[in-house]
Design a protein around this motif. Sequence first.
Motif, PDB file in Angstrom:
ATOM      1  N   ASP A 174      -4.535 -12.942   2.368  1.00  0.00           N
ATOM      2  CA  ASP A 174      -5.920 -12.666   1.974  1.00  0.00           C
ATOM      3  C   ASP A 174      -6.077 -11.284   1.345  1.00  0.00           C
ATOM      4  OD1 ASP A 174      -8.569 -13.651   1.803  1.00  0.00           O
ATOM      5  OD2 ASP A 174      -9.163 -12.425   3.502  1.00  0.00           O
ATOM      6  N   THR A 175      -5.279 -10.310   1.800  1.00  0.00           N
ATOM      7  CA  THR A 175      -5.453  -8.930   1.335  1.00  0.00           C
ATOM      8  C   THR A 175      -4.249  -8.398   0.562  1.00  0.00           C
ATOM      9  OG1 THR A 175      -4.492  -7.896   3.312  1.00  0.00           O
ATOM     10  CG2 THR A 175      -6.837  -8.465   3.404  1.00  0.00           C
ATOM     11  N   GLY A 176      -3.101  -9.062   0.715  1.00  0.00           N
ATOM     12  CA  GLY A 176      -1.882  -8.549   0.100  1.00  0.00           C
ATOM     13  C   GLY A 176      -1.252  -7.418   0.893  1.00  0.00           C
ATOM     14  N   LYS A 177      -1.841  -7.118   2.072  1.00  0.00           N
ATOM     15  CA  LYS A 177      -1.319  -6.055   2.923  1.00  0.00           C
ATOM     16  C   LYS A 177      -0.724  -6.650   4.193  1.00  0.00           C
ATOM     17  CE  LYS A 177      -4.907  -2.776   1.437  1.00  0.00           C
ATOM     18  NZ  LYS A 177      -6.047  -1.946   1.868  1.00  0.00           N
ATOM     19  N   LYS A 178       0.280  -5.978   4.716  1.00  0.00           N
ATOM     20  CA  LYS A 178       0.890  -6.432   5.963  1.00  0.00           C
ATOM     21  C   LYS A 178       0.064  -5.942   7.157  1.00  0.00           C
ATOM     22  CE  LYS A 178       5.518  -6.094   3.952  1.00  0.00           C
ATOM     23  NZ  LYS A 178       6.840  -5.420   4.023  1.00  0.00           N
ATOM     24  N   MET A 179      -0.069  -6.805   8.147  1.00  0.00           N
ATOM     25  CA  MET A 179      -0.811  -6.416   9.344  1.00  0.00           C
ATOM     26  C   MET A 179      -0.164  -5.196   9.998  1.00  0.00           C
ATOM     27  SD  MET A 179      -2.054  -8.740  12.571  1.00  0.00           S
ATOM     28  CE  MET A 179      -0.476  -8.912  13.415  1.00  0.00           C
ATOM     29  N   SER A 180       1.155  -5.136   9.991  1.00  0.00           N
ATOM     30  CA  SER A 180       1.860  -4.012  10.605  1.00  0.00           C
ATOM     31  C   SER A 180       1.531  -2.696   9.908  1.00  0.00           C
ATOM     32  CB  SER A 180       3.370  -4.253  10.570  1.00  0.00           C
ATOM     33  OG  SER A 180       3.817  -4.466   9.241  1.00  0.00           O
ATOM     34  N   GLU A 181       1.389  -2.735   8.575  1.00  0.00           N
ATOM     35  CA  GLU A 181       1.064  -1.512   7.825  1.00  0.00           C
ATOM     36  C   GLU A 181      -0.360  -1.052   8.117  1.00  0.00           C
ATOM     37  OE1 GLU A 181       3.936  -2.338   3.916  1.00  0.00           O
ATOM     38  OE2 GLU A 181       1.789  -2.800   3.834  1.00  0.00           O
ATOM     39  N   ILE A 182      -1.265  -2.007   8.229  1.00  0.00           N
ATOM     40  CA  ILE A 182      -2.656  -1.662   8.518  1.00  0.00           C
ATOM     41  C   ILE A 182      -2.772  -1.077   9.917  1.00  0.00           C
ATOM     42  CG2 ILE A 182      -4.986  -2.609   8.823  1.00  0.00           C
ATOM     43  CD1 ILE A 182      -4.238  -4.693   6.656  1.00  0.00           C
TER      44      ILE A 182
END
Length: 317
Positions: A174-182
């Motif tokens: 959905d965001t193109g971001k990894k949950m771990s990075e966030i």
Amino acid sequence: MVNEKENVIVMIGPTAVGKTKLSIELAKKINGEIISGDSMQIYKGMDIGTAKIKRDEMEGIPHHLIDIKEPTESFSVAQFQALVRPLITEISNRGKVPMIVGGTGLYIQSVIYDYKFTESNTNEALRIELEKKVESVGRLSLYEQLKKVDPVSAQKIHPNNVRRVIRALEIYYDTGKKMSEIEETNQHDPIYNVALIGLTMDRSILYKRINERVDLMVEEGLVEEVKCLYDQGLRDCQSIQAIGYKELYDYFNGNQTLDEAIEALKQNSRRYAKRQLTWFRNKMDVKWFDMTPPITLDEKLNEIFQYVAGKFYVKEN
């Protein structure tokens, strides 16, 4: 965000270490109210298997966030945070001391630290698509997918925790971001004035207590409690993934004998206690108190009270 730091006592520790009784005695001593920090005691009808406190055991101390959800409903750490923070303020405004007591580390961490959740709102269509994929190709296939796109999150999430696996994939697609990075961006400075109390115990004695607790749960009707949920047709719910329920579901499904299910429950409970201690030691700045016998509850209560009084002023009742 909390503008002024409120006083909060947090009592954590592995299952069967003695949090319930000690938290009651401390609450009586400092005029406290208890917020359950357990991710499964929120569910109605799941009493024995979650070691939920009984009404007469509360000794008049108010308890919050127990029996607030049906077993069919899902519940997230974000929802927990959203419920607990206003509750802390409400309890404080009544002149009481809020105490969070429980063993679900991430839930407690999300409340007391400046823990922000992902930018992704729930993408219902994507979630449904991923849930259908679980049904068609199995949970392990989905977990392998997560390992490819976000290996750090995959390492932290158990393959059987389908809800978390789906959430991590939902965030990524959905965001193109990894949950771990966030999650790495989260600040770990307490937003409250926290007295963070950890209870520990000699490992062999703790494991013996866990085994004895499981035997007592069976005597008190655990099998019947789980059978009631099973007969209601509850399947693939977040609640049923709880230790004490999933093992007996294996028995009802004919995958193992009752003795095998009970032994699996004991083993999984011991492993969970070990994971809890590892989490608390690695993730939180805890003041540890050893509950190993022959130390008495009164002795430990006085020691903990002195620690709390040193952190912030509390009047003894």
